[in-house]
Design a protein around this motif. Structure first.
Motif, PDB file in Angstrom:
ATOM      1  N   ARG A 292       0.475  -1.534   0.050  1.00 38.05           N
ATOM      2  CA  ARG A 292      -0.344   0.194  -0.202  1.00 38.05           C
ATOM      3  C   ARG A 292       0.550   1.339  -0.209  1.00 38.05           C
ATOM      4  NH1 ARG A 292      -5.179  -0.718   3.588  1.00 38.05           N
ATOM      5  NH2 ARG A 292      -5.562   1.077   2.705  1.00 38.05           N
ATOM      6  N   ARG A 293       1.761   1.344  -0.791  1.00 39.02           N
ATOM      7  CA  ARG A 293       2.514   2.382  -1.335  1.00 39.02           C
ATOM      8  C   ARG A 293       1.276   3.456  -1.147  1.00 39.02           C
ATOM      9  NH1 ARG A 293       8.477   3.069  -2.660  1.00 39.02           N
ATOM     10  NH2 ARG A 293       8.511   0.934  -2.733  1.00 39.02           N
ATOM     11  N   MET A 294       1.401   4.716  -0.445  1.00 37.05           N
ATOM     12  CA  MET A 294       0.431   5.972  -0.909  1.00 37.05           C
ATOM     13  C   MET A 294       1.244   6.540  -2.416  1.00 37.05           C
ATOM     14  SD  MET A 294      -1.307   4.804   0.690  1.00 37.05           S
ATOM     15  CE  MET A 294      -2.421   6.950  -0.015  1.00 37.05           C
ATOM     16  N   VAL A 295       2.681   6.019  -2.678  1.00 40.83           N
ATOM     17  CA  VAL A 295       2.858   7.071  -4.176  1.00 40.83           C
ATOM     18  C   VAL A 295       3.366   6.216  -5.465  1.00 40.83           C
ATOM     19  CG1 VAL A 295       3.200   9.198  -3.586  1.00 40.83           C
ATOM     20  CG2 VAL A 295       5.057   7.446  -3.174  1.00 40.83           C
ATOM     21  N   ILE A 296       3.505   6.333  -6.600  1.00 42.48           N
ATOM     22  CA  ILE A 296       3.848   5.675  -7.319  1.00 42.48           C
ATOM     23  C   ILE A 296       5.241   5.774  -8.064  1.00 42.48           C
ATOM     24  CG2 ILE A 296       3.593   5.028  -9.780  1.00 42.48           C
ATOM     25  CD1 ILE A 296       0.830   6.229  -9.785  1.00 42.48           C
ATOM     26  N   THR A 297       5.613   5.235  -7.502  1.00 43.78           N
ATOM     27  CA  THR A 297       7.197   4.898  -8.805  1.00 43.78           C
ATOM     28  C   THR A 297       7.607   4.684  -9.314  1.00 43.78           C
ATOM     29  OG1 THR A 297       7.356   2.764  -6.898  1.00 43.78           O
ATOM     30  CG2 THR A 297       7.542   4.614  -5.728  1.00 43.78           C
ATOM     31  N   THR A 298       8.457   4.983  -9.554  1.00 44.62           N
ATOM     32  CA  THR A 298       9.370   4.795 -11.354  1.00 44.62           C
ATOM     33  C   THR A 298      10.745   3.781 -11.499  1.00 44.62           C
ATOM     34  OG1 THR A 298      10.394   7.011 -12.072  1.00 44.62           O
ATOM     35  CG2 THR A 298       7.499   6.417 -12.065  1.00 44.62           C
ATOM     36  N   THR A 299      10.955   3.782 -10.269  1.00 43.33           N
ATOM     37  CA  THR A 299      12.556   3.326 -10.396  1.00 43.33           C
ATOM     38  C   THR A 299      12.330   1.497 -10.393  1.00 43.33           C
ATOM     39  OG1 THR A 299      12.314   3.391  -7.542  1.00 43.33           O
ATOM     40  CG2 THR A 299      13.501   5.173  -9.077  1.00 43.33           C
ATOM     41  N   LEU A 300      13.458   0.866 -11.014  1.00 41.71           N
ATOM     42  CA  LEU A 300      13.126  -0.715 -10.992  1.00 41.71           C
ATOM     43  C   LEU A 300      13.415  -1.356  -9.176  1.00 41.71           C
ATOM     44  CD1 LEU A 300      14.674   0.644 -13.605  1.00 41.71           C
ATOM     45  CD2 LEU A 300      15.582  -1.970 -14.156  1.00 41.71           C
ATOM     46  N   GLU A 301      14.501  -0.121  -8.513  1.00 40.47           N
ATOM     47  CA  GLU A 301      14.650  -0.887  -6.969  1.00 40.47           C
ATOM     48  C   GLU A 301      13.374  -0.986  -6.592  1.00 40.47           C
ATOM     49  OE1 GLU A 301      18.056   0.901  -9.286  1.00 40.47           O
ATOM     50  OE2 GLU A 301      16.080   1.702  -8.647  1.00 40.47           O
ATOM     51  N   SER A 302      12.312  -0.404  -7.122  1.00 40.68           N
ATOM     52  CA  SER A 302      10.953  -0.433  -6.000  1.00 40.68           C
ATOM     53  C   SER A 302      10.091  -1.607  -6.184  1.00 40.68           C
ATOM     54  CB  SER A 302      10.299   1.002  -6.299  1.00 40.68           C
ATOM     55  OG  SER A 302      10.549   2.412  -6.354  1.00 40.68           O
ATOM     56  N   TYR A 303      10.611  -2.319  -7.225  1.00 42.27           N
ATOM     57  CA  TYR A 303       9.810  -3.063  -7.901  1.00 42.27           C
ATOM     58  C   TYR A 303      10.502  -5.170  -7.231  1.00 42.27           C
ATOM     59  CZ  TYR A 303       6.819   0.051 -10.325  1.00 42.27           C
ATOM     60  OH  TYR A 303       5.832   0.911 -10.451  1.00 42.27           O
ATOM     61  N   ASP A 304      10.058  -5.419  -6.874  1.00 43.20           N
ATOM     62  CA  ASP A 304      10.682  -6.610  -6.311  1.00 43.20           C
ATOM     63  C   ASP A 304      10.606  -8.168  -6.260  1.00 43.20           C
ATOM     64  OD1 ASP A 304       9.088  -7.936  -2.743  1.00 43.20           O
ATOM     65  OD2 ASP A 304       8.510  -7.446  -5.095  1.00 43.20           O
ATOM     66  N   TYR A 305       9.290  -8.370  -7.653  1.00 46.66           N
ATOM     67  CA  TYR A 305       8.793  -8.750  -8.201  1.00 46.66           C
ATOM     68  C   TYR A 305       8.887  -8.884  -9.837  1.00 46.66           C
ATOM     69  CZ  TYR A 305       8.003 -11.971  -4.172  1.00 46.66           C
ATOM     70  OH  TYR A 305       8.498 -12.317  -2.487  1.00 46.66           O
ATOM     71  N   TRP A 306       8.907  -9.362 -10.566  1.00 42.09           N
ATOM     72  CA  TRP A 306       8.642  -9.573 -11.713  1.00 42.09           C
ATOM     73  C   TRP A 306       8.756 -10.425 -12.765  1.00 42.09           C
ATOM     74  CZ3 TRP A 306      10.585  -5.137 -14.523  1.00 42.09           C
ATOM     75  CH2 TRP A 306      11.503  -3.709 -12.736  1.00 42.09           C
ATOM     76  N   GLY A 307       7.467 -10.436 -13.660  1.00 39.15           N
ATOM     77  CA  GLY A 307       7.379 -11.418 -15.270  1.00 39.15           C
ATOM     78  C   GLY A 307       8.616 -12.041 -15.864  1.00 39.15           C
ATOM     79  N   GLN A 308       8.207 -12.797 -16.170  1.00 39.72           N
ATOM     80  CA  GLN A 308       9.111 -13.245 -17.380  1.00 39.72           C
ATOM     81  C   GLN A 308       9.406 -12.490 -18.646  1.00 39.72           C
ATOM     82  OE1 GLN A 308       6.268 -14.549 -17.881  1.00 39.72           O
ATOM     83  NE2 GLN A 308       5.826 -14.411 -19.123  1.00 39.72           N
ATOM     84  N   GLY A 309       8.948 -11.756 -18.586  1.00 45.34           N
ATOM     85  CA  GLY A 309       8.774 -10.566 -20.027  1.00 45.34           C
ATOM     86  C   GLY A 309       7.865 -11.286 -21.360  1.00 45.34           C
ATOM     87  N   THR A 310       7.443 -10.088 -22.314  1.00 43.63           N
ATOM     88  CA  THR A 310       6.198 -11.257 -23.687  1.00 43.63           C
ATOM     89  C   THR A 310       7.139 -10.053 -24.493  1.00 43.63           C
ATOM     90  OG1 THR A 310       4.495 -11.297 -24.441  1.00 43.63           O
ATOM     91  CG2 THR A 310       4.832  -9.344 -22.997  1.00 43.63           C
ATOM     92  N   GLN A 311       8.011 -10.242 -25.650  1.00 43.12           N
ATOM     93  CA  GLN A 311       8.426  -9.639 -26.577  1.00 43.12           C
ATOM     94  C   GLN A 311       7.209  -8.453 -27.390  1.00 43.12           C
ATOM     95  OE1 GLN A 311      11.390  -9.523 -27.956  1.00 43.12           O
ATOM     96  NE2 GLN A 311      11.165  -7.320 -29.248  1.00 43.12           N
ATOM     97  N   VAL A 312       7.316  -7.222 -27.718  1.00 43.35           N
ATOM     98  CA  VAL A 312       6.318  -6.638 -28.946  1.00 43.35           C
ATOM     99  C   VAL A 312       7.341  -6.484 -29.277  1.00 43.35           C
ATOM    100  CG1 VAL A 312       5.453  -4.231 -29.074  1.00 43.35           C
ATOM    101  CG2 VAL A 312       4.878  -5.937 -27.103  1.00 43.35           C
ATOM    102  N   THR A 313       7.104  -7.024 -31.023  1.00 47.62           N
ATOM    103  CA  THR A 313       8.026  -6.149 -32.007  1.00 47.62           C
ATOM    104  C   THR A 313       7.063  -5.796 -32.978  1.00 47.62           C
ATOM    105  OG1 THR A 313       9.327  -8.415 -31.745  1.00 47.62           O
ATOM    106  CG2 THR A 313       9.134  -6.672 -34.220  1.00 47.62           C
ATOM    107  N   VAL A 314       7.381  -3.946 -33.216  1.00 46.45           N
ATOM    108  CA  VAL A 314       6.641  -2.937 -34.640  1.00 46.45           C
ATOM    109  C   VAL A 314       7.505  -2.953 -35.837  1.00 46.45           C
ATOM    110  CG1 VAL A 314       5.881  -0.860 -33.922  1.00 46.45           C
ATOM    111  CG2 VAL A 314       6.160  -1.910 -32.174  1.00 46.45           C
TER     112      VAL A 314
END
Length: 127
Positions: A103-125
């Motif tokens: 319940r962080r009260m502000v949105i953060t944009t730094t990678l260090e603020s996030y501790d769980y990550w998905g495996q990723g999905t490729q987007v090609t344009v």
């Protein structure tokens, strides 16, 4: 154990649209801010968009503002990234991430603020 599973990536022509989904499990999803990041070949991972745990607040990188929309469905434990007017420079692997703070009260944009990550999905344009 928290699991984040992205889907919805693919190959799309410039000007087209894609909708990414991230299904979360293993944590009380509705009380954590969520973010989307991306990483292009040879570049560092960068912030794309984030949404507060309530869903009321959002933040976007300048490069995607007005084209991408982040949303969440707490009942379905899913966060979305609607991507419109795609450009070749949007080509990257897109990652979903969960904020490490409850319940962080502000949105953060730094990678260090996030501790769980998905495996990723490729987007090609392509142009």
């Amino acid at each position: 154990q928290v699991q984040l599973v992205e889907s919805g990536g693919g190959l799309v022509q410039a000007g087209g649209s894609l909708r990414l989904s991230c299904a979360a499990s293993g944590r009380t999803f509705s009380y954590y801010n969520m973010g989307w990041f991306r990483q292009a070949p040879g570049k560092e991972r960068e912030f794309v968009a984030a949404i507060s745990w309530s869903g009321y607040n959002t933040a976007y990188a300048d490069s995607v503002k007005g084209r991408f929309t982040i949303s969440r469905d707490n009942a379905e434990n899913t966060v979305y990234l609607q991507m419109n007017s795609l450009k070749p420079e949007d080509t990257a692997v897109y990652y979903c991430a969960a904020d490490r703070q409850y319940r962080r009260m502000v949105i953060t944009t730094t990678l260090e603020s996030y501790d769980y990550w998905g495996q990723g999905t490729q987007v090609t344009v392509f142009s």
